[in-house]
Design an enzyme around this catalytic site. Structure first.
Site, PDB file in Angstrom:
ATOM      1  N   ARG A  71       0.834  -1.202   0.000  1.00 12.05           N
ATOM      2  CA  ARG A  71       0.000   0.000   0.000  1.00 12.05           C
ATOM      3  C   ARG A  71       0.869   1.252   0.000  1.00 12.05           C
ATOM      4  NH1 ARG A  71      -3.051  -3.122   3.868  1.00 12.05           N
ATOM      5  NH2 ARG A  71      -5.006  -3.744   2.937  1.00 12.05           N
TER       6      ARG A  71
ATOM      7  N   ASP B  35     -11.293  -4.217   8.175  1.00 12.37           N
ATOM      8  CA  ASP B  35     -10.533  -5.213   8.947  1.00 12.37           C
ATOM      9  C   ASP B  35     -11.331  -5.627  10.184  1.00 12.37           C
ATOM     10  OD1 ASP B  35      -7.590  -4.541   7.599  1.00 12.37           O
ATOM     11  OD2 ASP B  35      -8.882  -2.813   7.884  1.00 12.37           O
TER      12      ASP B  35
ATOM     13  N   HIS C 276      -4.280   0.521   8.657  1.00 13.66           N
ATOM     14  CA  HIS C 276      -4.972  -0.402   7.756  1.00 13.66           C
ATOM     15  C   HIS C 276      -3.877  -1.010   6.888  1.00 13.66           C
ATOM     16  CE1 HIS C 276      -7.602  -2.163   4.838  1.00 13.66           C
ATOM     17  NE2 HIS C 276      -7.218  -1.352   3.878  1.00 13.66           N
TER      18      HIS C 276
END
Ligand code: ADP
Length: 310
Positions: free
Chosen positions: A85, A145, A172
């Site tokens: 990410r 999540d 995250h």
């Protein structure tokens, strides 16, 4: 009430579809630099509307966002298989720089709901670029999540996920923290409940749930190239909490003054979400290992966001 969605790709359109299916907004407006894509998504979703709600779904330039109570920021470049990410960061900062001024010129006091990854750092970026108070710049953070965590616990216990209260905190991403020590089933700690049900949470079960939560996105991306239905529904959940002033407790991201000794970092904690955005943040009672892990997650995010120029 009107909801804007900037970025009509997979995540933005999944959020728009979820919102339309729930009848949560009176109007949904898509904006994308690819105007044909925005128009096509709006038309496609508008054809689903007659089956369930009366939401007006359309596409337009930024001016069409006027009066939007919430603007979802889902614009960006997608995550490729194997790409972390955080590797997306620089490219997505440039996208936000292009988008946020145009949005705020039309709706200066809206609530921004950030979905673009890496979502925690993009939440910080959006807060700094917009100059809005942090409680009006909400990152979807670990909402998904936490949903996965609750779902996997509930499946093991054979109860409804809505009866499990459990949160994933921090980033995250890889450093996220599953807060096992305060996870509840009904009004009991999950471990007690599990014993009573004859379904103890062994080290093996715990590791499998941990893996299921932590690596879900990688597995989905491996199989279908992107994740969008889950996060689309999570974004719709946050929008509902805002529009209806529900004051739900959701694990979402926000730029914080300080968390676990780390200053100016955005990450997820359970937060009360209502019409004004984030009404309050809660620090759950964690055990020593979880507190350490949360501090590590905050430091990881801080290091990765360091050096960004606004
Ligand atoms: P995801 O899976 O995260 O939704 P996509 O690539 O499907 O990723 O969607 C991202 C969307 O963001 C694309 O439709 C793209 O055109 C849009 N986008 C990228 N940069 C900008 C920008 N500067 N302004 C508006 N939209 C943008």
């Amino acid at each position: 009430m009107k909801v804007g969605i900037v970025g009509a790709g997979m995540v933005g359109s999944a959020a728009g579809y979820a919102l339309a299916m729930q009848g949560a907004a009176s109007e949904i407006v898509f904006c994308d630099r690819n105007a044909d894509l925005a128009a096509a998504q709006a038309e496609d979703i508008s054809h689903a509307v007659p089956f369930v709600s009366a939401t007006v779904v359309r596409a337009g330039p930024y001016q069409a966002l006027r009066d939007a109570a919430v603007v979802i920021l889902a614009a960006g470049v997608g995550q490729k298989p194997g790409e972390s990410r955080l590797e997306l960061l620089e490219r997505n900062v440039a996208v936000f720089r292009a988008v946020i001024d145009d949005v705020l010129a039309v709706v200066p006091d809206t609530i921004l709901l950030v979905a673009t990854n890496p979502v925690d750092i993009m939440t910080e970026v959006a807060t700094r670029l917009s100059g809005l108070p942090p409680e009006r710049v909400i990152g979807s953070g670990t909402i998904l999540d936490s949903a996965r965590f609750r779902s996997l616990i509930s499946r093991h216990l054979d109860i409804a996920p809505q009866s499990v209260h459990a949160y994933v905190l921090g980033e995250h991403g890889d450093s996220e923290v599953l807060a096992w020590s305060n996870a509840q089933a009904g009004s009991s700690p999950v471990t007690d409940f599990a014993e009573q049900m004859g379904r103890p949470i062994t080290a093996e079960i715990r590791a499998a749930i941990d893996d299921g939560v932590r690596n879900a996105a990688y597995r989905i991306i491996q199989g279908k190239g992107a994740t969008y239905y889950g996060i689309g529904a999570g974004l719709a959940r946050i929008v509902r909490a805002i529009l209806n002033d529900q004051r739900d407790i959701l694990s979402v991201s926000m730029l914080m003054e300080e968390v676990q000794g780390v200053g100016q970092v955005a990450l997820s904690l359970p937060r009360i979400v209502g019409r004004r955005g984030i009404v309050a943040s809660l620090m759950p009672t964690l055990d020593a290992d979880e507190l350490d892990a949360l501090a590590r997650s905050a430091r990881t995010l801080k290091e990765r966001g360091a050096g960004l120029v606004f």
